[in-house]
Design a protein around this motif. Structure first.
Motif, short mmCIF file in Angstrom:
data_model
loop_
_atom_site.label_atom_id
_atom_site.label_comp_id
_atom_site.label_asym_id
_atom_site.label_seq_id
_atom_site.Cartn_x
_atom_site.Cartn_y
_atom_site.Cartn_z
N MET A 1 47.27 47.08 70.05
CA MET A 1 46.45 46.75 68.92
C MET A 1 45.31 47.77 68.85
O MET A 1 44.51 47.86 69.77
CB MET A 1 45.95 45.31 69.09
CG MET A 1 44.92 44.87 68.12
SD MET A 1 44.48 43.10 68.27
CE MET A 1 43.78 43.00 69.90
N LYS A 2 45.23 48.52 67.77
CA LYS A 2 44.18 49.53 67.57
C LYS A 2 42.99 48.87 66.86
O LYS A 2 43.15 48.26 65.81
CB LYS A 2 44.71 50.69 66.75
CG LYS A 2 45.87 51.43 67.41
CD LYS A 2 46.31 52.63 66.62
CE LYS A 2 46.77 52.19 65.24
NZ LYS A 2 47.30 53.29 64.42
N ILE A 3 41.81 49.05 67.44
CA ILE A 3 40.61 48.37 66.96
C ILE A 3 39.52 49.37 66.61
O ILE A 3 39.28 50.32 67.36
CB ILE A 3 40.07 47.41 68.04
CG1 ILE A 3 41.13 46.39 68.43
CG2 ILE A 3 38.79 46.72 67.58
CD1 ILE A 3 40.82 45.62 69.69
N LEU A 41 40.14 42.95 76.12
CA LEU A 41 40.98 43.89 75.38
C LEU A 41 42.30 44.10 76.12
O LEU A 41 43.37 44.13 75.50
CB LEU A 41 40.26 45.23 75.19
CG LEU A 41 39.08 45.22 74.23
CD1 LEU A 41 38.27 46.51 74.36
CD2 LEU A 41 39.54 45.01 72.80
N THR A 44 44.68 41.24 75.60
CA THR A 44 45.22 41.14 74.24
C THR A 44 45.88 42.43 73.79
O THR A 44 46.20 42.58 72.61
CB THR A 44 44.10 40.75 73.25
OG1 THR A 44 43.03 41.71 73.33
CG2 THR A 44 43.57 39.36 73.53
N GLY A 46 44.61 45.34 73.44
CA GLY A 46 43.76 46.02 72.47
C GLY A 46 43.12 47.25 73.04
O GLY A 46 42.87 47.35 74.24
N ARG A 47 42.84 48.21 72.14
CA ARG A 47 42.10 49.40 72.56
C ARG A 47 41.23 49.86 71.39
O ARG A 47 41.64 49.79 70.23
CB ARG A 47 43.02 50.51 73.04
CG ARG A 47 43.93 51.08 72.00
CD ARG A 47 44.86 52.16 72.59
NE ARG A 47 45.82 52.58 71.61
CZ ARG A 47 45.64 53.57 70.73
NH1 ARG A 47 44.51 54.26 70.75
NH2 ARG A 47 46.57 53.88 69.87
N CYS A 148 38.39 39.04 70.70
CA CYS A 148 39.67 39.70 71.02
C CYS A 148 40.86 38.79 70.73
O CYS A 148 41.87 39.24 70.17
CB CYS A 148 39.67 40.16 72.47
SG CYS A 148 38.46 41.45 72.81
N LYS A 152 43.77 39.55 67.89
CA LYS A 152 45.20 39.59 68.19
C LYS A 152 45.97 38.61 67.30
O LYS A 152 47.03 38.94 66.77
CB LYS A 152 45.46 39.27 69.66
CG LYS A 152 46.93 39.35 70.02
CD LYS A 152 47.17 39.18 71.49
CE LYS A 152 48.66 39.26 71.75
NZ LYS A 152 49.01 39.97 72.92
#
Length: 169
Positions: A1-3, A41, A44, A46-47, A148, A152
């Protein structure tokens, strides 16, 4: 997941409380509260791909133009989700986070404390607003985790209502 994270001058580390007119900027570095989000992150998947920021006064001076530019930057970077905050109890940043989140086309949410009554009342029916403590209050780790988890759920289109009910106003 790009944040993508959207911060004010204080949370980004690019300025101090009095640097209200800090112009719009960006970094690919993980800065501010996102550093403390690392364990959540990872959980989930995420980054952080970018952190966008400006002074809350700079935003307030021309919110339409700054929102337009933030949206253009977000669209160019193509994240899966955008997180604005945590604004804690900084009212200027709370307004910027809520309006910025409301203006971004991608999946987005904001985070702030109950002391930001005005932006919460104006935006809680338009965007998800994650409950956070005021500066120095307890519960920040839970709020960061909630940001987070909600991100997601929004990206996966699964469990969003449950996450919002658990973490949001």
């Amino acid at each position: 997941m790009k944040i993508i994270m959207i911060y004010d001058q204080i949370q980004s580390g690019a300025g101090i409380k009095d640097d209200h007119m800090l112009p719009l900027g960006a970094t690919k570095d993980t800065v501010g509260p996102a550093v403390m989000m690392e364990p959540y992150l990872k959980k989930t998947d995420g980054r952080i791909i970018a952190s966008l920021y400006c002074g809350d006064g700079f935003f307030e001076a021309d919110p339409d133009e700054v929102s337009r530019k933030l949206c253009a930057m977000v669209n160019k970077l193509k994240p899966d989700v955008v997180m604005c905050g945590p604004a804690l109890n900084y009212l200027g940043y709370g307004k910027m986070a809520a309006r910025g989140a409301g203006g971004v086309v991608k999946k987005t949410h904001a985070a702030m404390s109950k002391e930001n009554e005005e932006p919460i009342a104006a935006y809680k029916d338009k965007i998800h607003i994650v409950v956070t403590p005021k500066k120095g209050g307890t519960g920040l780790n839970e709020a960061l985790e909630g940001m987070c988890v909600l991100a997601k759920a929004m990206v996966e289109k699964s469990g969003e209502a449950e996450a919002a009910a658990r973490y949001c106003f």
